[in-house]
Design a protein around this motif. Structure first.
Motif, PDB file in Angstrom:
ATOM      1  N   LEU A 276      54.737  55.252  46.185  1.00 32.63           N
ATOM      2  CA  LEU A 276      54.699  56.515  46.912  1.00 32.63           C
ATOM      3  C   LEU A 276      55.145  57.667  46.018  1.00 32.63           C
ATOM      4  CD1 LEU A 276      54.356  58.147  49.524  1.00 32.63           C
ATOM      5  CD2 LEU A 276      56.717  57.563  50.122  1.00 32.63           C
ATOM      6  N   SER A 277      54.220  58.587  45.755  1.00 23.27           N
ATOM      7  CA  SER A 277      54.526  59.805  45.011  1.00 23.27           C
ATOM      8  C   SER A 277      54.363  61.001  45.941  1.00 23.27           C
ATOM      9  CB  SER A 277      53.592  59.951  43.802  1.00 23.27           C
ATOM     10  OG  SER A 277      53.806  58.902  42.881  1.00 23.27           O
ATOM     11  N   ALA A 278      55.083  62.067  45.642  1.00 21.97           N
ATOM     12  CA  ALA A 278      55.053  63.255  46.488  1.00 21.97           C
ATOM     13  C   ALA A 278      54.911  64.496  45.624  1.00 21.97           C
ATOM     14  CB  ALA A 278      56.320  63.336  47.340  1.00 21.97           C
ATOM     15  N   ALA A 279      54.467  65.586  46.243  1.00 27.53           N
ATOM     16  CA  ALA A 279      54.296  66.842  45.517  1.00 27.53           C
ATOM     17  C   ALA A 279      54.581  68.004  46.453  1.00 27.53           C
ATOM     18  CB  ALA A 279      52.881  66.950  44.961  1.00 27.53           C
ATOM     19  N   SER A 280      55.022  69.110  45.868  1.00 26.23           N
ATOM     20  CA  SER A 280      55.211  70.335  46.631  1.00 26.23           C
ATOM     21  C   SER A 280      54.892  71.512  45.719  1.00 26.23           C
ATOM     22  CB  SER A 280      56.645  70.447  47.167  1.00 26.23           C
ATOM     23  OG  SER A 280      57.569  70.590  46.105  1.00 26.23           O
ATOM     24  N   ALA A 281      54.458  72.616  46.314  1.00 24.73           N
ATOM     25  CA  ALA A 281      54.116  73.787  45.525  1.00 24.73           C
ATOM     26  C   ALA A 281      53.981  75.004  46.437  1.00 24.73           C
ATOM     27  CB  ALA A 281      52.813  73.573  44.764  1.00 24.73           C
ATOM     28  N   HIS A 282      54.139  76.184  45.839  1.00 25.48           N
ATOM     29  CA  HIS A 282      53.854  77.449  46.507  1.00 25.48           C
ATOM     30  C   HIS A 282      52.506  77.921  45.977  1.00 25.48           C
ATOM     31  CE1 HIS A 282      58.045  78.451  48.077  1.00 25.48           C
ATOM     32  NE2 HIS A 282      58.160  77.277  47.477  1.00 25.48           N
ATOM     33  N   VAL A 283      51.544  78.129  46.877  1.00 25.20           N
ATOM     34  CA  VAL A 283      50.193  78.511  46.482  1.00 25.20           C
ATOM     35  C   VAL A 283      49.907  79.923  46.993  1.00 25.20           C
ATOM     36  CG1 VAL A 283      47.746  77.926  46.590  1.00 25.20           C
ATOM     37  CG2 VAL A 283      49.464  76.099  46.578  1.00 25.20           C
ATOM     38  N   VAL A 284      49.522  80.793  46.079  1.00 23.50           N
ATOM     39  CA  VAL A 284      49.218  82.181  46.417  1.00 23.50           C
ATOM     40  C   VAL A 284      47.716  82.307  46.673  1.00 23.50           C
ATOM     41  CG1 VAL A 284      49.353  84.580  45.661  1.00 23.50           C
ATOM     42  CG2 VAL A 284      51.120  82.953  44.956  1.00 23.50           C
ATOM     43  N   ILE A 285      47.347  82.833  47.855  1.00 23.53           N
ATOM     44  CA  ILE A 285      45.940  82.977  48.224  1.00 23.53           C
ATOM     45  C   ILE A 285      45.671  84.424  48.655  1.00 23.53           C
ATOM     46  CG2 ILE A 285      45.770  80.564  48.917  1.00 23.53           C
ATOM     47  CD1 ILE A 285      45.907  81.444  51.823  1.00 23.53           C
ATOM     48  N   ASP A 286      44.385  84.754  48.805  1.00 25.96           N
ATOM     49  CA  ASP A 286      44.009  86.092  49.253  1.00 25.96           C
ATOM     50  C   ASP A 286      44.663  86.415  50.590  1.00 25.96           C
ATOM     51  OD1 ASP A 286      42.360  86.758  47.103  1.00 25.96           O
ATOM     52  OD2 ASP A 286      40.668  85.654  47.971  1.00 25.96           O
ATOM     53  N   GLU A 287      45.160  87.633  50.704  1.00 22.45           N
ATOM     54  CA  GLU A 287      45.844  88.031  51.931  1.00 22.45           C
ATOM     55  C   GLU A 287      44.927  87.974  53.143  1.00 22.45           C
ATOM     56  OE1 GLU A 287      48.757  91.658  53.473  1.00 22.45           O
ATOM     57  OE2 GLU A 287      47.640  91.842  51.595  1.00 22.45           O
ATOM     58  N   GLU A 288      43.643  88.244  52.919  1.00 15.50           N
ATOM     59  CA  GLU A 288      42.696  88.263  54.034  1.00 15.50           C
ATOM     60  C   GLU A 288      42.528  86.885  54.677  1.00 15.50           C
ATOM     61  OE1 GLU A 288      38.538  87.551  51.576  1.00 15.50           O
ATOM     62  OE2 GLU A 288      39.152  89.616  52.045  1.00 15.50           O
ATOM     63  N   CYS A 289      42.867  85.811  53.927  1.00 17.67           N
ATOM     64  CA  CYS A 289      42.734  84.455  54.485  1.00 17.67           C
ATOM     65  C   CYS A 289      43.674  84.242  55.661  1.00 17.67           C
ATOM     66  CB  CYS A 289      43.001  83.418  53.402  1.00 17.67           C
ATOM     67  SG  CYS A 289      41.792  83.412  52.056  1.00 17.67           S
ATOM     68  N   PHE A 290      44.800  84.939  55.666  1.00 17.87           N
ATOM     69  CA  PHE A 290      45.732  84.820  56.785  1.00 17.87           C
ATOM     70  C   PHE A 290      45.226  85.586  58.010  1.00 17.87           C
ATOM     71  CE2 PHE A 290      48.364  84.007  53.066  1.00 17.87           C
ATOM     72  CZ  PHE A 290      49.087  82.895  53.464  1.00 17.87           C
ATOM     73  N   ARG A 291      44.445  86.657  57.758  1.00 14.70           N
ATOM     74  CA  ARG A 291      43.948  87.452  58.879  1.00 14.70           C
ATOM     75  C   ARG A 291      42.722  86.828  59.536  1.00 14.70           C
ATOM     76  NH1 ARG A 291      45.155  91.863  55.220  1.00 14.70           N
ATOM     77  NH2 ARG A 291      42.954  91.935  54.600  1.00 14.70           N
TER      78      ARG A 291
END
Length: 325
Positions: A276-291
Protein backbone atom coordinates in the motif's frame (compact mmCIF):
# COMPACT_ATOMS: atom_id res chain seq x y z
CA UNK A 1 -7.96 2.63 3.29
CA UNK A 2 -10.57 4.88 4.76
CA UNK A 3 -13.85 4.94 6.55
CA UNK A 4 -16.65 3.13 4.76
CA UNK A 5 -19.79 5.03 5.73
CA UNK A 6 -22.04 3.06 3.41
CA UNK A 7 -21.54 -0.17 5.33
CA UNK A 8 -22.94 1.07 8.61
CA UNK A 9 -26.18 2.64 9.70
CA UNK A 10 -26.38 6.41 9.88
CA UNK A 11 -28.45 7.96 12.64
CA UNK A 12 -28.95 11.74 12.26
CA UNK A 13 -28.31 13.65 15.43
CA UNK A 14 -29.73 17.16 15.72
CA UNK A 15 -27.50 19.65 17.46
CA UNK A 16 -28.63 22.81 19.16
CA UNK A 17 -28.37 25.96 17.10
CA UNK A 18 -25.17 27.87 17.69
CA UNK A 19 -24.25 31.45 17.13
CA UNK A 20 -24.69 31.05 13.37
CA UNK A 21 -28.12 29.48 13.68
CA UNK A 22 -27.04 26.29 11.95
CA UNK A 23 -27.80 22.65 12.60
CA UNK A 24 -26.01 19.52 11.40
CA UNK A 25 -26.40 15.78 11.36
CA UNK A 26 -23.69 13.34 12.44
CA UNK A 27 -23.43 9.66 11.62
CA UNK A 28 -23.40 7.43 14.69
CA UNK A 29 -20.89 4.74 13.80
CA UNK A 30 -20.69 2.12 16.53
CA UNK A 31 -17.94 -0.44 16.02
CA UNK A 32 -16.75 1.25 12.84
CA UNK A 33 -13.95 -0.64 11.09
CA UNK A 34 -11.59 1.72 9.36
CA UNK A 35 -9.72 -0.67 7.08
CA UNK A 36 -9.88 -4.04 5.41
CA UNK A 37 -7.45 -6.85 6.21
CA UNK A 38 -4.10 -6.52 4.46
CA UNK A 39 -1.08 -8.76 3.99
CA UNK A 40 -2.48 -10.49 0.89
CA UNK A 41 0.98 -11.48 -0.39
CA UNK A 42 2.14 -12.74 3.01
CA UNK A 43 -1.06 -14.68 3.68
CA UNK A 44 -0.13 -17.18 0.96
CA UNK A 45 2.98 -18.14 2.96
CA UNK A 46 1.30 -18.65 6.34
CA UNK A 47 1.14 -22.48 6.35
CA UNK A 48 4.69 -22.69 5.00
CA UNK A 49 5.94 -20.45 7.79
CA UNK A 50 4.37 -22.72 10.41
CA UNK A 51 5.97 -25.78 8.82
CA UNK A 52 9.35 -24.03 8.64
CA UNK A 53 9.16 -23.07 12.32
CA UNK A 54 8.64 -26.66 13.54
CA UNK A 55 11.20 -28.13 11.14
CA UNK A 56 13.82 -25.59 12.24
CA UNK A 57 13.10 -26.26 15.91
CA UNK A 58 13.83 -29.96 15.56
CA UNK A 59 17.10 -29.35 13.77
CA UNK A 60 18.32 -26.77 16.32
CA UNK A 61 18.08 -29.40 19.05
CA UNK A 62 20.03 -31.90 16.95
CA UNK A 63 22.77 -29.43 15.98
CA UNK A 64 23.29 -28.14 19.53
CA UNK A 65 23.72 -31.70 20.78
CA UNK A 66 26.23 -32.41 18.01
CA UNK A 67 28.19 -29.24 18.83
CA UNK A 68 28.51 -30.31 22.46
CA UNK A 69 29.59 -33.84 21.62
CA UNK A 70 32.09 -32.78 18.94
CA UNK A 71 33.36 -29.65 20.74
CA UNK A 72 32.78 -27.70 17.49
CA UNK A 73 32.10 -24.01 18.02
CA UNK A 74 31.37 -23.52 14.32
CA UNK A 75 28.36 -25.84 14.73
CA UNK A 76 27.28 -23.99 17.86
CA UNK A 77 27.45 -20.73 15.90
CA UNK A 78 25.39 -22.30 13.13
CA UNK A 79 22.83 -23.50 15.68
CA UNK A 80 22.72 -19.99 17.12
CA UNK A 81 21.80 -18.69 13.70
CA UNK A 82 19.02 -21.29 13.54
CA UNK A 83 17.68 -20.05 16.89
CA UNK A 84 17.70 -16.52 15.49
CA UNK A 85 15.87 -17.79 12.40
CA UNK A 86 13.21 -19.44 14.58
CA UNK A 87 12.69 -16.11 16.31
CA UNK A 88 12.49 -14.43 12.90
CA UNK A 89 9.93 -16.95 11.67
CA UNK A 90 7.85 -16.33 14.80
CA UNK A 91 8.07 -12.55 14.25
CA UNK A 92 7.04 -12.96 10.60
CA UNK A 93 4.11 -15.17 11.63
CA UNK A 94 2.96 -12.53 14.08
CA UNK A 95 3.22 -9.83 11.41
CA UNK A 96 1.17 -11.87 8.91
CA UNK A 97 -1.49 -12.48 11.56
CA UNK A 98 -1.67 -8.78 12.44
CA UNK A 99 -1.87 -7.72 8.79
CA UNK A 100 -4.94 -9.88 8.34
CA UNK A 101 -6.79 -8.09 11.15
CA UNK A 102 -9.14 -5.26 10.19
CA UNK A 103 -8.42 -1.83 11.60
CA UNK A 104 -10.77 -0.17 14.06
CA UNK A 105 -11.10 3.13 15.86
CA UNK A 106 -7.96 5.20 15.37
CA UNK A 107 -6.13 2.42 13.47
CA UNK A 108 -7.19 3.88 10.11
CA UNK A 109 -4.61 1.93 8.09
CA UNK A 110 -5.20 -1.28 10.02
CA UNK A 111 -2.00 -3.09 10.97
CA UNK A 112 -0.19 -2.85 7.62
CA UNK A 113 2.96 -1.53 9.27
CA UNK A 114 3.36 -4.79 11.22
CA UNK A 115 5.35 -6.18 8.29
CA UNK A 116 7.67 -3.15 8.39
CA UNK A 117 8.32 -3.48 12.14
CA UNK A 118 8.87 -7.21 11.63
CA UNK A 119 11.34 -6.48 8.82
CA UNK A 120 13.30 -4.08 11.05
CA UNK A 121 13.44 -6.64 13.85
CA UNK A 122 14.48 -9.48 11.54
CA UNK A 123 17.12 -7.37 9.83
CA UNK A 124 18.48 -6.15 13.17
CA UNK A 125 18.69 -9.68 14.58
CA UNK A 126 20.59 -10.81 11.48
CA UNK A 127 23.04 -7.91 11.86
CA UNK A 128 23.55 -8.64 15.58
CA UNK A 129 24.15 -12.35 14.94
CA UNK A 130 26.64 -11.44 12.20
CA UNK A 131 28.55 -9.10 14.51
CA UNK A 132 28.54 -11.76 17.24
CA UNK A 133 30.00 -14.31 14.88
CA UNK A 134 32.70 -11.84 13.81
CA UNK A 135 33.65 -11.29 17.47
CA UNK A 136 33.65 -15.01 18.16
CA UNK A 137 35.81 -15.64 15.12
CA UNK A 138 38.37 -13.08 16.27
CA UNK A 139 38.53 -14.70 19.73
CA UNK A 140 39.06 -18.13 18.18
CA UNK A 141 41.91 -16.79 16.07
CA UNK A 142 43.49 -15.37 19.21
CA UNK A 143 42.99 -18.69 21.03
CA UNK A 144 42.94 -21.34 18.25
CA UNK A 145 41.84 -24.92 18.79
CA UNK A 146 41.17 -27.99 16.68
CA UNK A 147 37.87 -29.84 16.21
CA UNK A 148 36.57 -33.03 14.61
CA UNK A 149 36.63 -32.01 10.94
CA UNK A 150 34.79 -35.08 9.63
CA UNK A 151 31.96 -34.71 12.15
CA UNK A 152 31.58 -30.99 11.45
CA UNK A 153 31.45 -31.62 7.70
CA UNK A 154 28.78 -34.32 8.15
CA UNK A 155 26.60 -32.14 10.37
CA UNK A 156 27.17 -29.18 8.07
CA UNK A 157 25.87 -31.28 5.19
CA UNK A 158 22.71 -32.05 7.18
CA UNK A 159 22.42 -28.36 8.03
CA UNK A 160 22.75 -27.49 4.35
CA UNK A 161 19.84 -29.81 3.52
CA UNK A 162 17.61 -28.34 6.25
CA UNK A 163 18.50 -24.77 5.29
CA UNK A 164 17.69 -25.45 1.64
CA UNK A 165 14.37 -26.98 2.69
CA UNK A 166 13.49 -24.00 4.91
CA UNK A 167 14.41 -21.56 2.17
CA UNK A 168 12.26 -23.51 -0.29
CA UNK A 169 9.33 -23.37 2.15
CA UNK A 170 9.62 -19.63 2.74
CA UNK A 171 10.70 -18.77 -0.79
CA UNK A 172 12.07 -15.38 -1.79
CA UNK A 173 9.00 -13.15 -1.49
CA UNK A 174 10.36 -9.69 -2.27
CA UNK A 175 6.80 -8.31 -2.25
CA UNK A 176 6.70 -8.47 1.56
CA UNK A 177 9.37 -6.75 3.69
CA UNK A 178 9.05 -9.09 6.66
CA UNK A 179 9.32 -12.25 4.58
CA UNK A 180 12.18 -10.75 2.54
CA UNK A 181 14.12 -10.18 5.77
CA UNK A 182 13.36 -13.74 6.88
CA UNK A 183 14.58 -15.01 3.52
CA UNK A 184 17.87 -13.16 4.11
CA UNK A 185 18.24 -15.03 7.40
CA UNK A 186 17.79 -18.37 5.69
CA UNK A 187 20.23 -17.46 2.93
CA UNK A 188 22.77 -16.61 5.63
CA UNK A 189 22.35 -19.99 7.27
CA UNK A 190 22.62 -21.71 3.90
CA UNK A 191 25.96 -20.01 3.29
CA UNK A 192 26.96 -20.75 6.89
CA UNK A 193 26.38 -24.44 6.27
CA UNK A 194 28.64 -24.31 3.21
CA UNK A 195 31.32 -22.61 5.31
CA UNK A 196 30.99 -25.31 8.00
CA UNK A 197 31.32 -28.11 5.44
CA UNK A 198 34.45 -26.62 3.91
CA UNK A 199 35.93 -25.85 7.33
CA UNK A 200 35.36 -29.46 8.41
CA UNK A 201 36.92 -30.91 5.26
CA UNK A 202 39.88 -28.54 5.55
CA UNK A 203 40.39 -29.44 9.21
CA UNK A 204 40.27 -33.15 8.40
CA UNK A 205 42.84 -32.67 5.64
CA UNK A 206 45.29 -30.27 7.32
CA UNK A 207 44.49 -30.10 11.05
CA UNK A 208 45.10 -26.34 11.08
CA UNK A 209 43.98 -24.75 14.34
CA UNK A 210 43.19 -21.45 12.57
CA UNK A 211 40.38 -22.96 10.49
CA UNK A 212 37.55 -22.70 13.03
CA UNK A 213 38.13 -19.02 13.77
CA UNK A 214 38.52 -18.10 10.11
CA UNK A 215 35.30 -19.93 9.16
CA UNK A 216 33.31 -18.29 11.96
CA UNK A 217 34.69 -14.86 11.06
CA UNK A 218 33.82 -15.35 7.39
CA UNK A 219 30.29 -16.46 8.26
CA UNK A 220 29.78 -13.39 10.45
CA UNK A 221 30.85 -11.03 7.67
CA UNK A 222 28.41 -12.69 5.25
CA UNK A 223 25.50 -12.47 7.71
CA UNK A 224 26.15 -8.81 8.45
CA UNK A 225 26.23 -8.07 4.71
CA UNK A 226 22.90 -9.84 4.16
CA UNK A 227 21.28 -7.66 6.84
CA UNK A 228 21.83 -4.48 4.83
CA UNK A 229 19.07 -4.91 2.22
CA UNK A 230 16.10 -5.59 4.56
CA UNK A 231 17.22 -2.85 6.96
CA UNK A 232 17.55 -0.25 4.21
CA UNK A 233 14.19 -1.23 2.67
CA UNK A 234 12.28 -1.06 5.95
CA UNK A 235 13.95 2.16 7.08
CA UNK A 236 12.90 3.80 3.81
CA UNK A 237 9.28 3.00 4.68
CA UNK A 238 9.61 4.22 8.27
CA UNK A 239 11.22 7.46 7.06
CA UNK A 240 8.33 7.81 4.56
CA UNK A 241 10.62 7.99 1.54
CA UNK A 242 8.99 7.58 -1.86
CA UNK A 243 8.84 3.94 -3.05
CA UNK A 244 11.84 3.05 -5.20
CA UNK A 245 9.46 2.14 -8.04
CA UNK A 246 7.87 5.61 -8.16
CA UNK A 247 9.53 8.49 -10.04
CA UNK A 248 8.34 11.71 -8.36
CA UNK A 249 9.21 13.80 -11.43
CA UNK A 250 7.07 11.51 -13.57
CA UNK A 251 4.17 11.80 -11.12
CA UNK A 252 4.39 15.59 -11.19
CA UNK A 253 4.57 15.59 -15.00
CA UNK A 254 1.43 13.43 -15.29
CA UNK A 255 -0.44 15.87 -13.03
CA UNK A 256 0.80 18.96 -14.89
CA UNK A 257 -0.13 17.62 -18.33
CA UNK A 258 -3.80 17.24 -17.34
CA UNK A 259 -6.16 19.79 -18.86
CA UNK A 260 -6.80 22.95 -16.77
CA UNK A 261 -3.91 22.14 -14.38
CA UNK A 262 -1.62 25.14 -13.85
CA UNK A 263 0.72 23.84 -11.16
CA UNK A 264 1.39 21.32 -8.41
CA UNK A 265 3.16 21.70 -5.07
CA UNK A 266 3.63 19.87 -1.76
CA UNK A 267 3.72 16.55 -3.61
CA UNK A 268 4.37 13.61 -1.27
CA UNK A 269 4.48 9.88 -2.04
CA UNK A 270 5.17 7.31 0.65
CA UNK A 271 4.60 3.66 1.56
CA UNK A 272 2.39 2.43 4.36
CA UNK A 273 3.52 -1.13 3.65
CA UNK A 274 4.88 -3.07 0.69
CA UNK A 275 1.33 -3.51 -0.62
CA UNK A 276 0.00 0.00 0.00
CA UNK A 277 1.44 3.32 -1.18
CA UNK A 278 -0.16 6.72 -0.73
CA UNK A 279 0.21 10.19 -2.23
CA UNK A 280 -0.94 13.72 -1.52
CA UNK A 281 -0.53 17.00 -3.36
CA UNK A 282 -1.90 20.51 -3.83
CA UNK A 283 -3.01 20.97 -7.45
CA UNK A 284 -3.58 24.43 -8.91
CA UNK A 285 -6.30 24.59 -11.59
CA UNK A 286 -8.13 27.29 -13.55
CA UNK A 287 -10.36 29.36 -11.30
CA UNK A 288 -13.28 28.96 -13.70
CA UNK A 289 -13.32 25.19 -13.00
CA UNK A 290 -14.71 25.91 -9.54
CA UNK A 291 -17.47 28.11 -10.99
CA UNK A 292 -18.64 25.79 -13.76
CA UNK A 293 -18.48 22.61 -11.60
CA UNK A 294 -15.62 21.10 -13.61
CA UNK A 295 -13.30 20.63 -10.59
CA UNK A 296 -14.68 17.19 -9.51
CA UNK A 297 -14.02 15.83 -13.01
CA UNK A 298 -10.41 16.97 -12.85
CA UNK A 299 -10.01 15.39 -9.43
CA UNK A 300 -11.38 12.07 -10.68
CA UNK A 301 -9.16 12.21 -13.78
CA UNK A 302 -6.00 12.78 -11.73
CA UNK A 303 -6.82 10.03 -9.23
CA UNK A 304 -7.45 7.51 -12.03
CA UNK A 305 -4.23 8.58 -13.77
CA UNK A 306 -2.08 8.03 -10.67
CA UNK A 307 -3.73 4.69 -9.96
CA UNK A 308 -3.25 3.45 -13.53
CA UNK A 309 0.30 4.62 -14.17
CA UNK A 310 1.87 4.43 -10.70
CA UNK A 311 -0.37 2.00 -8.73
CA UNK A 312 -1.17 4.80 -6.27
CA UNK A 313 -4.66 3.94 -5.09
CA UNK A 314 -4.72 5.99 -1.89
CA UNK A 315 -4.42 9.56 -3.18
CA UNK A 316 -5.48 12.80 -1.48
CA UNK A 317 -5.47 15.87 -3.74
CA UNK A 318 -6.36 19.39 -2.71
CA UNK A 319 -7.52 21.56 -5.63
CA UNK A 320 -6.66 25.26 -5.48
CA UNK A 321 -7.70 28.09 -7.84
CA UNK A 322 -5.01 29.79 -9.89
CA UNK A 323 -4.53 33.35 -8.67
CA UNK A 324 -4.78 35.82 -11.54
CA UNK A 325 -3.96 39.51 -11.35
Amino acid sequence: MGRDLDSVGKAPVEHEEGDLGLSCSMACLPGLRTSKPGGVAARRHLERLVAAFFLGGVFVAVELLAALLLHASVLAADAGHFVADLASIAIALGAVWLQQRSGFGGWTFGFERAEVISGVLNGSVLAVVGLGAVGDGVLQLLHPHRFDGGGVAAIGLGSLFINALLLALVGRPRENLSLAALSSHLKGDLLGSLVAINAGLLMAATGGSWIGGTATLLEGVVLFGLAKRPLVATLRVLMEAAPASVDLDAVALHILTAEHVKGVHDLHVWSVSSELSAASAHVVIDEECFRDGHAPEILSLLQNCLAEHFSLHHVSLQLEPAITD
